[in-house]
Scaffold this active site. Structure first.
Site, mmCIF file in Angstrom:
data_model
loop_
_atom_site.group_PDB
_atom_site.id
_atom_site.type_symbol
_atom_site.label_atom_id
_atom_site.label_comp_id
_atom_site.label_asym_id
_atom_site.label_seq_id
_atom_site.Cartn_x
_atom_site.Cartn_y
_atom_site.Cartn_z
ATOM 1 N N LYS A 121 0.842 -1.199 0.000
ATOM 2 C CA LYS A 121 0.000 0.000 0.000
ATOM 3 C C LYS A 121 0.884 1.258 0.000
ATOM 4 O O LYS A 121 0.717 2.150 -0.828
ATOM 5 C CB LYS A 121 -0.910 -0.009 1.235
ATOM 6 C CG LYS A 121 -1.939 1.082 1.201
ATOM 7 C CD LYS A 121 -2.608 1.264 2.533
ATOM 8 C CE LYS A 121 -2.066 2.515 3.194
ATOM 9 N NZ LYS A 121 -2.648 2.828 4.473
ATOM 10 N N ASP A 139 -6.582 0.514 0.478
ATOM 11 C CA ASP A 139 -6.596 0.691 1.936
ATOM 12 C C ASP A 139 -7.956 0.219 2.459
ATOM 13 O O ASP A 139 -8.731 -0.372 1.714
ATOM 14 C CB ASP A 139 -6.311 2.149 2.297
ATOM 15 C CG ASP A 139 -7.423 3.072 1.822
ATOM 16 O OD1 ASP A 139 -8.366 2.596 1.165
ATOM 17 O OD2 ASP A 139 -7.354 4.266 2.114
#
Ligand code: SF4
Length: 215
Positions: A121, A139
């Site tokens: 991420k 996310d």
């Protein structure tokens, strides 16, 4: 309506309602965004921005972070939570940036994810926002809302990332994440999505019906 048409309409409405995208984490360069993103784990962007305002003045370079004293850095970032691990990772990450990349942040995903505290991420945040390399950051907001919108059945962030790469046009890979975060904060909030005011409700299979009070 087929899925391609639904995706097209969802993206048009996200563009219309949330407009041009801007990274929520304040930064002036790649290493600042890298550190801000490490700090943002389990913490709000607002809190990170408050902390980094002074932090980047106190530690004005990669070297300053690499040479930071652990307990002092822990105190400096205490309010972002998980401060022990975050401080350890930031120091180690910056030491690697100095020893391996002359203090520069690499763009390669494998080099990024090999740095301490940097997962897929975080690497995609850097690739998308700093290097303009199309990437999709998955996310918690993206994971939850993509599923609600019926664009994935999976709960695995890497699988969702690849599924989104198949269905979203490349020029929306970066903006999708930022716009969905805005949507998750303003309308499709985790505890109680505000479906009654959601501009995507006619395209969303998980719209929550409004329960009218009988009293
Ligand atoms: S209709 Fe409801 S569940 Fe669907 S995206 Fe909008 S707020 Fe979220």
């Amino acid at each position: 309506m087929d899925r391609a048409e639904r995706v097209k309409q969802i993206l048009e409405l996200l563009d219309k309602n949330y407009g041009p995208v801007k990274c929520y984490l304040d930064h002036e360069n790649a290493w600042q965004l890298l550190i801000a993103t490490i700090l943002s784990a389990q913490c709000t962007d607002e809190r990170v921005n408050i902390v980094t305002k002074n932090l980047f003045k106190k530690y004005p370079s990669v070297r300053a972070f690499a040479e930071a004293e652990l307990t002092e850095l822990e105190t400096d970032i205490h309010s972002t939570g998980f401060y022990h691990n975050k401080a350890k990772n930031i120091i180690s990450c910056c030491q690697s940036l100095l020893s391996l990349y002359n203090g520069e942040v690499p763009s390669d995903i494998n080099k990024l994810t090999a740095l301490a505290g940097v997962g897929r991420k975080t690497a995609n945040v850097i690739r998308g926002n700093i290097f303009g390399i199309p990437s999709i950051v998955v996310d918690t907001h993206v994971k939850r809302i993509t599923k609600l919108l019926g664009l994935t059945d999976s709960s695995d962030p890497v699988k969702i990332e690849h599924e989104l790469m198949d269905i979203l046009p490349e020029d929306h890979w970066i903006s999708y994440n930022i716009q969905i975060i805005a949507h998750g904060r303003k309308i499709c909030v985790a505890r109680k999505p505000k479906c009654e005011i959601c501009f995507l409700s006619h395209l969303c299979p998980h719209i929550t019906p409004v329960i009218k009070s009988t009293t």
